[in-house]
Design an enzyme around this catalytic site. Structure first.
Site, PDB file in Angstrom:
ATOM      1  N   ASP A  41       0.857  -1.188   0.000  1.00 31.55           N
ATOM      2  CA  ASP A  41       0.000   0.000   0.000  1.00 31.55           C
ATOM      3  C   ASP A  41       0.888   1.231   0.000  1.00 31.55           C
ATOM      4  O   ASP A  41       2.038   1.192   0.429  1.00 31.55           O
ATOM      5  CB  ASP A  41      -0.962   0.047   1.189  1.00 31.55           C
ATOM      6  CG  ASP A  41      -2.228   0.846   0.888  1.00 31.55           C
ATOM      7  OD1 ASP A  41      -3.270   0.240   0.576  1.00 31.55           O
ATOM      8  OD2 ASP A  41      -2.161   2.105   0.922  1.00 31.55           O
ATOM      9  N   ASP A  67       4.663   3.211  -3.867  1.00 31.01           N
ATOM     10  CA  ASP A  67       3.709   3.866  -4.761  1.00 31.01           C
ATOM     11  C   ASP A  67       3.822   3.152  -6.102  1.00 31.01           C
ATOM     12  O   ASP A  67       4.871   3.191  -6.748  1.00 31.01           O
ATOM     13  CB  ASP A  67       4.094   5.354  -4.889  1.00 31.01           C
ATOM     14  CG  ASP A  67       3.183   6.111  -5.841  1.00 31.01           C
ATOM     15  OD1 ASP A  67       2.427   5.471  -6.598  1.00 31.01           O
ATOM     16  OD2 ASP A  67       3.240   7.351  -5.834  1.00 31.01           O
ATOM     17  N   ILE A  68       2.740   2.529  -6.518  1.00 34.08           N
ATOM     18  CA  ILE A  68       2.835   1.700  -7.732  1.00 34.08           C
ATOM     19  C   ILE A  68       3.070   2.504  -9.005  1.00 34.08           C
ATOM     20  O   ILE A  68       3.385   1.936 -10.036  1.00 34.08           O
ATOM     21  CB  ILE A  68       1.600   0.778  -7.916  1.00 34.08           C
ATOM     22  CG1 ILE A  68       0.312   1.585  -7.975  1.00 34.08           C
ATOM     23  CG2 ILE A  68       1.572  -0.314  -6.863  1.00 34.08           C
ATOM     24  CD1 ILE A  68      -0.766   0.904  -8.774  1.00 34.08           C
ATOM     25  N   ASN A  94      -4.601  -4.270  -7.768  1.00 31.14           N
ATOM     26  CA  ASN A  94      -5.848  -3.758  -7.186  1.00 31.14           C
ATOM     27  C   ASN A  94      -5.814  -2.253  -6.947  1.00 31.14           C
ATOM     28  O   ASN A  94      -6.858  -1.602  -7.039  1.00 31.14           O
ATOM     29  CB  ASN A  94      -6.116  -4.488  -5.864  1.00 31.14           C
ATOM     30  CG  ASN A  94      -7.135  -3.762  -5.012  1.00 31.14           C
ATOM     31  OD1 ASN A  94      -8.340  -3.819  -5.268  1.00 31.14           O
ATOM     32  ND2 ASN A  94      -6.661  -3.006  -4.009  1.00 31.14           N
ATOM     33  N   TYR A 166     -10.755   8.297 -15.745  1.00 35.10           N
ATOM     34  CA  TYR A 166     -10.698   7.028 -14.999  1.00 35.10           C
ATOM     35  C   TYR A 166     -11.229   5.890 -15.870  1.00 35.10           C
ATOM     36  O   TYR A 166     -10.617   4.829 -15.958  1.00 35.10           O
ATOM     37  CB  TYR A 166     -11.541   7.193 -13.734  1.00 35.10           C
ATOM     38  CG  TYR A 166     -11.767   5.946 -12.899  1.00 35.10           C
ATOM     39  CD1 TYR A 166     -10.772   5.464 -12.049  1.00 35.10           C
ATOM     40  CD2 TYR A 166     -13.000   5.286 -12.917  1.00 35.10           C
ATOM     41  CE1 TYR A 166     -10.993   4.339 -11.254  1.00 35.10           C
ATOM     42  CE2 TYR A 166     -13.232   4.168 -12.130  1.00 35.10           C
ATOM     43  CZ  TYR A 166     -12.223   3.708 -11.297  1.00 35.10           C
ATOM     44  OH  TYR A 166     -12.457   2.603 -10.509  1.00 35.10           O
ATOM     45  N   LYS A 170      -8.971   2.642 -16.994  1.00 31.79           N
ATOM     46  CA  LYS A 170      -9.356   1.259 -16.671  1.00 31.79           C
ATOM     47  C   LYS A 170      -9.513   0.437 -17.962  1.00 31.79           C
ATOM     48  O   LYS A 170      -9.149  -0.740 -18.000  1.00 31.79           O
ATOM     49  CB  LYS A 170     -10.658   1.230 -15.860  1.00 31.79           C
ATOM     50  CG  LYS A 170     -10.516   1.754 -14.421  1.00 31.79           C
ATOM     51  CD  LYS A 170      -9.602   0.889 -13.578  1.00 31.79           C
ATOM     52  CE  LYS A 170      -9.769   1.122 -12.079  1.00 31.79           C
ATOM     53  NZ  LYS A 170      -8.747   0.414 -11.279  1.00 31.79           N
TER      54      LYS A 170
HETATM   55  N1  NAD Z   1     -15.154   0.424  -4.524  1.00 27.53           N
HETATM   56  C1  NAD Z   1     -15.759   0.516  -5.709  1.00 27.53           C
HETATM   57  O1  NAD Z   1     -16.942   0.780  -5.799  1.00 27.53           O
HETATM   58  C2  NAD Z   1     -14.988   0.253  -6.972  1.00 27.53           C
HETATM   59  C3  NAD Z   1     -15.697   0.239  -8.182  1.00 27.53           C
HETATM   60  C4  NAD Z   1     -15.027  -0.035  -9.362  1.00 27.53           C
HETATM   61  C5  NAD Z   1     -13.677  -0.293  -9.340  1.00 27.53           C
HETATM   62  N2  NAD Z   1     -12.999  -0.241  -8.137  1.00 27.53           N
HETATM   63  C6  NAD Z   1     -11.567  -0.516  -8.182  1.00 27.53           C
HETATM   64  O2  NAD Z   1     -11.255  -1.481  -7.189  1.00 27.53           O
HETATM   65  C7  NAD Z   1      -9.942  -1.236  -6.689  1.00 27.53           C
HETATM   66  C8  NAD Z   1      -9.995  -1.130  -5.181  1.00 27.53           C
HETATM   67  O3  NAD Z   1     -10.908  -0.115  -4.836  1.00 27.53           O
HETATM   68  P1  NAD Z   1     -11.325   0.222  -3.338  1.00 27.53           P
HETATM   69  O4  NAD Z   1     -12.663   0.842  -3.401  1.00 27.53           O
HETATM   70  O5  NAD Z   1     -11.075  -0.945  -2.463  1.00 27.53           O
HETATM   71  O6  NAD Z   1     -10.258   1.384  -3.036  1.00 27.53           O
HETATM   72  P2  NAD Z   1      -9.856   2.124  -1.688  1.00 27.53           P
HETATM   73  O7  NAD Z   1      -9.611   3.548  -2.084  1.00 27.53           O
HETATM   74  O8  NAD Z   1     -10.806   1.850  -0.579  1.00 27.53           O
HETATM   75  O9  NAD Z   1      -8.452   1.436  -1.336  1.00 27.53           O
HETATM   76  C9  NAD Z   1      -7.398   1.515  -2.244  1.00 27.53           C
HETATM   77  C10 NAD Z   1      -6.078   1.314  -1.524  1.00 27.53           C
HETATM   78  O10 NAD Z   1      -5.065   1.452  -2.540  1.00 27.53           O
HETATM   79  C11 NAD Z   1      -4.042   2.277  -2.059  1.00 27.53           C
HETATM   80  N3  NAD Z   1      -3.406   2.980  -3.174  1.00 27.53           N
HETATM   81  C12 NAD Z   1      -3.947   3.954  -3.948  1.00 27.53           C
HETATM   82  N4  NAD Z   1      -3.061   4.388  -4.830  1.00 27.53           N
HETATM   83  C13 NAD Z   1      -1.924   3.675  -4.628  1.00 27.53           C
HETATM   84  C14 NAD Z   1      -0.646   3.689  -5.217  1.00 27.53           C
HETATM   85  N5  NAD Z   1      -0.345   4.552  -6.197  1.00 27.53           N
HETATM   86  N6  NAD Z   1       0.298   2.818  -4.769  1.00 27.53           N
HETATM   87  C15 NAD Z   1      -0.001   1.946  -3.762  1.00 27.53           C
HETATM   88  N7  NAD Z   1      -1.208   1.905  -3.146  1.00 27.53           N
HETATM   89  C16 NAD Z   1      -2.144   2.773  -3.571  1.00 27.53           C
HETATM   90  C17 NAD Z   1      -4.715   3.247  -1.113  1.00 27.53           C
HETATM   91  O11 NAD Z   1      -3.782   3.771  -0.154  1.00 27.53           O
HETATM   92  C18 NAD Z   1      -5.807   2.377  -0.477  1.00 27.53           C
HETATM   93  O12 NAD Z   1      -5.384   1.799   0.745  1.00 27.53           O
HETATM   94  C19 NAD Z   1      -9.456   0.028  -7.387  1.00 27.53           C
HETATM   95  O13 NAD Z   1      -8.671  -0.328  -8.512  1.00 27.53           O
HETATM   96  C20 NAD Z   1     -10.737   0.698  -7.840  1.00 27.53           C
HETATM   97  O14 NAD Z   1     -10.531   1.538  -8.961  1.00 27.53           O
HETATM   98  C21 NAD Z   1     -13.616   0.017  -6.971  1.00 27.53           C
END
Ligand code: NAD
Length: 262
Positions: A41, A67-68, A94, A166, A170
């Protein structure tokens, strides 16, 4: 009977594993007998907390801050993970960000945004995937085994007007995964995507500020509830397991019937 989704000691790296879908994926993998879970993370405290949860379950975990979007940091992370566990068998891309989602009403139309906004969305949701794949694929090809699962969004399949860049980032990740699947298949590596709609995570808390907002949102869902991190992690675990060894280059929606497409 053997458990079909048993990971049999495989080593997994989950980016953005500190909360939401990533956290639940880490816990699912640990529960399915992963030999080690690398919890990445941006926020180390979040990753450490999830690694602790895994250790409390009797699993092995390593928390790594990176940071990815930074290839050097991702390369270092993979080196650390390899030093700890010997290899990475499963990569879950993810980590992602939807941009300024605190209040959707404030989200600007695409034409009012500029390169500084685009960089953030494309950086995490597309370049982050390229970086992590570049760092792990050579080892997978050498060992002739690998599973790559990239978390995209229904926004990338059908488009969301208020999340235009976004959506594009994706979709780019999905296009890349299709091409990668063709490039790595002979090396025993599969590459697939899971496309999510609204999953109740901290990341979308800004959309879920009132019962009214949630009720309005649910009108677009055939199954009238929000997704939970478990719903996403179930599919990610399946695609990360040996049970999915004849599946590659595909995108699987987990969306409560939000976007039903052929
Ligand atoms: N929650 C939704 O409704 C939803 C819907 C469609 C897609 N997604 C996708 O699912 C995935 C997870 O979403 P979520 O809702 O659990 O997200 P979230 O924001 O709750 O958690 C994401 C985590 O990723 C970490 N992160 C962000 N950028 C980063 C980076 N550059 N390097 C390392 N870590 C990083 C953050 O610190 C956080 O802890 C994402 O790819 C998101 O785009 C989520």
């Amino acid at each position: 009977m053997t458990d079909i989704l048993d990971l049999k000691g495989r080593i997994a790296l989950i980016t953005g594993g500190g909360q939401g879908v990533g956290r639940q994926t880490c816990l699912h993998f640990a529960a399915a007998n992963a030999g080690g879970v690398v919890v990445n993370d941006f926020h180390l405290d979040r990753a450490e907390a999830v690694a602790e949860e895994i250790r409390a379950m009797g699993g092995k975990a390593l928390a790594v801050q990176a940071d990815i979007t930074d290839l050097a940091a991702v390369t270092d992370m993979v080196a650390r993970a390899t030093a700890e566990f010997g290899r990475i068998d499963i990569l879950v891309n993810n980590a992602g960000n939807a941009g300024p989602v605190a209040d959707p009403a404030d989200t600007k139309p695409f034409w009012e945004t500029g390169p500084e906004d685009w960089q953030k969305w494309v950086g995490t949701n597309f370049f982050g995937v390229l970086n992590a794949c570049k760092a792990v694929v050579p080892g997978m090809m050498e060992r002739k085994y690998g599973r790559i699962v990239t978390v995209i969004s229904d926004a990338g399949r059908v488009g969301e007007p208020h999340l235009a860049v976004y959506s594009g980032a994706k979709a780019a990740a999905a296009g890349f995964m299709r091409a990668l699947a063709k490039a790595v298949g002979r090396g025993g590596v599969t590459a697939n995507c899971v496309a999510l709609s609204s999953i109740r995570t901290p990341g979308i808390a800004g959309y879920l500020t009132s019962e009214e907002a949630v009720t309005k949102m649910l009108k677009s869902y055939v199954i009238r509830r929000l997704g939970e991190p478990d719903d996403a992690a179930n599919m990610i675990l399946f695609l990360g397991s040996d049970a999915a060894s004849w599946i590659t280059g595909q995108v699987y929606p987990v969306n409560g019937g939000y976007a039903i497409t052929p």
